[in-house]
Scaffold this active site. Structure first.
Site, mmCIF file in Angstrom:
data_model
loop_
_atom_site.group_PDB
_atom_site.id
_atom_site.type_symbol
_atom_site.label_atom_id
_atom_site.label_comp_id
_atom_site.label_asym_id
_atom_site.label_seq_id
_atom_site.Cartn_x
_atom_site.Cartn_y
_atom_site.Cartn_z
ATOM 1 N N GLU A 1 -60.831 14.013 32.193
ATOM 2 C CA GLU A 1 -60.844 15.085 31.189
ATOM 3 C C GLU A 1 -61.508 16.368 31.688
ATOM 4 O O GLU A 1 -61.089 17.468 31.341
ATOM 5 C CB GLU A 1 -61.565 14.617 29.917
ATOM 6 C CG GLU A 1 -60.774 13.632 29.083
ATOM 7 C CD GLU A 1 -60.875 12.195 29.555
ATOM 8 O OE1 GLU A 1 -61.419 11.955 30.664
ATOM 9 O OE2 GLU A 1 -60.422 11.307 28.821
ATOM 10 N N ALA B 1 -54.270 10.704 26.950
ATOM 11 C CA ALA B 1 -53.699 11.305 25.741
ATOM 12 C C ALA B 1 -52.507 12.172 26.125
ATOM 13 O O ALA B 1 -52.421 12.642 27.253
ATOM 14 C CB ALA B 1 -54.753 12.144 25.046
ATOM 15 N N GLU C 1 -60.576 4.604 28.062
ATOM 16 C CA GLU C 1 -61.462 4.495 26.892
ATOM 17 C C GLU C 1 -61.014 3.349 25.984
ATOM 18 O O GLU C 1 -61.841 2.656 25.395
ATOM 19 C CB GLU C 1 -61.495 5.826 26.135
ATOM 20 C CG GLU C 1 -62.227 6.903 26.940
ATOM 21 C CD GLU C 1 -62.140 8.278 26.303
ATOM 22 O OE1 GLU C 1 -61.025 8.823 26.235
ATOM 23 O OE2 GLU C 1 -63.177 8.796 25.869
ATOM 24 N N GLY D 1 -57.977 8.518 27.883
ATOM 25 C CA GLY D 1 -57.928 7.674 26.693
ATOM 26 C C GLY D 1 -57.505 6.250 27.012
ATOM 27 O O GLY D 1 -57.877 5.312 26.293
#
Ligand code: NAI
Length: 742
Positions: A150, A79, A128, A125
């Protein structure tokens, strides 16, 4: 042919995705955020995705989808972290997490199979997103790395990572990735089941396309988790280890055992300072005890709670400071360019020289000529580099061929042959001024006039070293930390006469060696050794007052340091630390006065870990107490209080030690030893292990407020005298209500 399915212009016509539908019915969707080196996930990405997906689903020509990246060596980096700063409440954090989850849910629910074709970094992300696809193929390139980092930002993966990863690779392997943030290479990812295939980059999209077409036809998607094992059992070739792990994880009792152990380990490591760890554990556990959707909801809630914590904000600040340092030339003068460095020579192949030779050849990819004083020393130096490389081969970090290629770049000598054309000489001979003066002269006699001389001295002022040089503008300090191959910081020291171009070259070389680099001005102890000195000194004072070694060390580990100050003394060498403290006392007087008694420790033959005699016990038969290294109680016999130690309040220990550290950092800023509070924070965290979740000494002082720091200092000043006199800059900031960081 590129047929964009999204006709609506996004971000002023700059499209992030392009879609290419082939005659085989496979749509290859390529992500390429305009104007950026890497792909990151942002709201603009989400907006454009929401246009593409329905269009792809509705398009009858499209039977299957391949998702890939148009960036060099990057799939998706995660992200966009700058967006995290804009989140002001937990509910907003949860909402943002849900938005991304829903987008990925749509991908995973797609009736048309989606194959992720991954080359380069797939992090956070990015991974993911790949997990939401139905099949994953990775390139075999070493730049292909998958991870969920993260936790390093005080967060948990909030786009389905805590749910889809354990369902794919099992809870144990998933926790290992989620709780450490480690990056996994393609081959290992294949073994774990994180990716389905590994192929050369040249054919990555082609293979992905072929598989997508097959899955759109009658080839079934591979089974996952327990179903996959049952399938293997039917075929009579179960993987025993995987079977055991899965059976353990598949029932609540088994999971309870697994999570209890993981929680115990995590608690010991995080000591209550890193809330992301228990929350990530909770998200994984909740998801396995419930269904995917409930798990996703819990993940989003926990993400929201974490994103607004101070810990996450401080860790994010560190990330930004590191990013800024990567772009910093290290000098304030404009238009200063580093000189090219094509060849480096190393003087001394001891503990430090060996490590520096390694990072120069194997990380920076620069040939090194290693000079030692005799053949034995040379053998040791070369063996050191080989040892580190062998270790990397063993851990599958590099191949044997790569090791041999690195070794081929390293040559040795016991005279100065091969020095004629080197661009930089890094010196790591014994810490002895006369010897260092001699080698400077020797080096200058055999090298080009523009050759840079960099010293790794830990205490000698660079200006003093440069006195022996006929070209002091080319003399600079490059202070590495031990062990060099592991420690992330390099402190570059600029002496009065050092040419800015030389400083910029040392900085660029350090970055190429994989280091985070700060530039400091010359002075006793530079920055890192200087701020460490009063901290260690205060620990000695606590001891001399009758303090308990274990209690002092534990207090500081609880506060956030990786090891306590007394154990650090054992590690560094009590004699080495004592010598440094004398230099500091000479330079700074009153506030560095040590207590009586430390001399006695050295006279007693206690040098620390290196001679297995110090404050702790190093004999193998002494079992650790509660998992902790036992103190050598006989060291107490050297003090007037003997073995009867008094308990000092933990908070007092923590405050006295941390204030000494921070006050000295403030003085370094005031005296312009460091260039900015940012550099001061990074130097303390990456060089000395200052608690990252506190953001570094300057961020920490900002969080207390200068007035509170001064108040605490004054309180201790009234009890212990001048070593607690607050730095004038702190008094000034306290009066003005100013902060170090804007
Ligand atoms: P070391 O004793 O392990 O290595 C020094 C090496 O220099 C020895 O192998 C010796 O044979 C070699 N040497 C001596 N004279 C030489 C000459 N004329 N030409 C070529 N080689 C010669 O010492 P270490 O720990 O590697 O320290 C080296 C320097 O790095 C010192 O200045 C020290 O203060 C500094 N330093 C040490 C740190 C540590 O944690 N050990 C941390 C940061 C800096």
């Amino acid at each position: 042919m590129t047929t964009p399915t999204a006709e609506k212009p996004v971000e002023g016509n700059r499209r992030i995705f392009s879609v290419d539908v082939g005659s085989d019915g496979v749509a290859v969707i390529t992500m390429d955020v305009p104007g950026e080196a890497v792909n990151t996930l942002s709201q603009a990405v989400g907006a454009e995705m929401r246009v593409h997906w329905p269009a792809l689903q509705a398009d009858p020509k499209v039977k299957a989808i391949v998702f890939t990246s148009g960036k060099k060596d990057n799939f998706i980096a995660g992200a966009d972290i700058s967006l995290l700063k804009t989140i002001t409440s937990a509910s907003e954090g949860t909402h943002r997490s849900r938005e991304t989850q829903l987008m990925f849910n749509e991908m995973s629910a797609s009736r048309k199979p989606i194959v992720a074709a991954i080359h380069g970094t797939a992090l956070g992300g990015g991974l993911e997103l790949a997990l939401a696809c139905h099949y994953r193929i990775a390139s075999d390139d070493k730049k292909t790395r998958l991870g969920l980092p993260e936790v390093m930002l005080g967060l948990l993966p909030g786009a389905g990572g805590t749910q889809r990863l354990p369902r794919l690779v099992g809870a144990q392997a998933a926790l290992d990735m989620i709780l450490t943030g480690k990056e996994i290479k393609a081959q290992r990812a294949k073994v774990m089941g994180l990716v389905d295939e590994v192929v050369p980059q040249a054919i990555l999209v082609e293979v992905a396309r072929k598989r997508a077409a097959e899955f759109a036809g009658d080839k079934p998607l591979p089974k996952r988790g327990l179903d996959a094992l049952i399938e293997k059992l039917k075929k009579g070739k179960p993987d025993q280890k995987a079977l055991q792990a899965l059976l353990l994880e598949q029932n609540r009792v088994g999971r309870m055992v697994l999570f209890r152990e993981a929680e115990k380990q995590a608690a010991a490591k995080a000591r209550g300072n890193y809330p992301a760890i228990p929350k990530a554990l909770e998200a994984v556990r909740y998801g396995l005890d419930n269904d995917l959707e409930k798990g996703l909801q819990r993940e989003a809630e926990l993400f929201g709670e974490l994103v607004v914590t101070d810990v996450s904000k401080q860790l994010t600040n560190i990330f930004f400071a590191q990013t800024a340092l990567k772009k910093d030339s290290g000098v304030n003068e404009k238009d200063v360019k580093p000189r090219p460095v094509k060849q480096v020579a190393m003087l001394g192949g001891g503990l430090m020289g060996g490590g520096i030779a390694y990072v120069t050849t194997a990380v920076a990819n620069i040939p090194v000529r290693l000079k030692e004083k005799d053949v034995e020393g040379l053998g040791r130096g070369l063996a050191y580099v080989r040892g580190v490389l062998d270790d990397r081969v063993k851990k599958k970090g590099i191949t044997r061929l790569e090791r041999d290629e690195h070794l081929a770049k390293l040559t040795g000598t016991i005279d100065y042959s091969g020095f004629r054309n080197v661009d930089v000489v890094i010196e790591a001979v014994f810490e002895d001024l006369a010897l260092k003066h001699r080698v400077i002269k020797d080096v200058e006699a055999v090298t080009r006039p523009d050759c840079i001389f960099a010293s790794n001295t830990s205490t000698l002022p660079i200006t003093k070293l440069a006195e022996a040089s006929s070209r002091p503008e080319n003399v600079v300090g490059m202070h590495y930390f031990s062990p060099v191959e592991k420690m992330p910081l390099l402190e570059v020291i600029r002496a009065k006469r050092t040419n800015p171009e030389v400083v910029a070259t040392a900085v660029a070389l350090g970055k190429a060696q994989g280091k985070t680099v700060i530039v400091v001005n010359d002075g006793p102890g530079f920055y890192t050794s200087r701020i460490l000195a009063p901290y260690i000194n205060e620990a000695s004072w606590l001891l001399s007052e009758g303090g308990d070694i274990h209690q002092i060390d534990e207090a500081m580990v609880d506060w956030g340091f990786p090891v306590g100050p007394i154990m650090l003394l054992d590690e560094v060498g009590i004699d080495v630390a004592h010598k440094a403290s004398k230099t500091m006392l000479e330079a700074f007087g009153d506030r560095m006065i040590p207590p009586d008694g430390i001399e006695k420790v050295i006279q007693d033959g206690r040098l620390g870990r290196k001679n297995k005699k110090g404050f702790y016990l190093y004999t193998a038969d002494k079992k650790k107490k509660d998992g902790k290294k036992p103190v050598d109680e006989t060291v107490y016999d050297l003090s007037p209080q003997g073995r009867k130690r008094k308990s000092i309040p933990v908070e007092e220990i923590q405050q006295r030690l941390s204030l000494q550290f921070c006050n000295e950092a403030a003085l370094c800023l005031q005296e312009e030893i460091i260039r900015s509070p940012r550099d001061g924070d990074i130097g303390a965290i990456f060089g000395l292990g200052f608690a990252p979740f506190r953001g570094g000494p300057f961020r920490y002082m900002d969080s207390l407020g200068a007035a509170e720091v001064v108040r605490r200092m004054r309180e201790f000043e009234s009890r212990f005298g001048k070593r607690f006199t607050p730095a004038p800059i702190l008094v000034d900031y306290a009066q003005k209500g100013r902060k170090f960081h804007a």
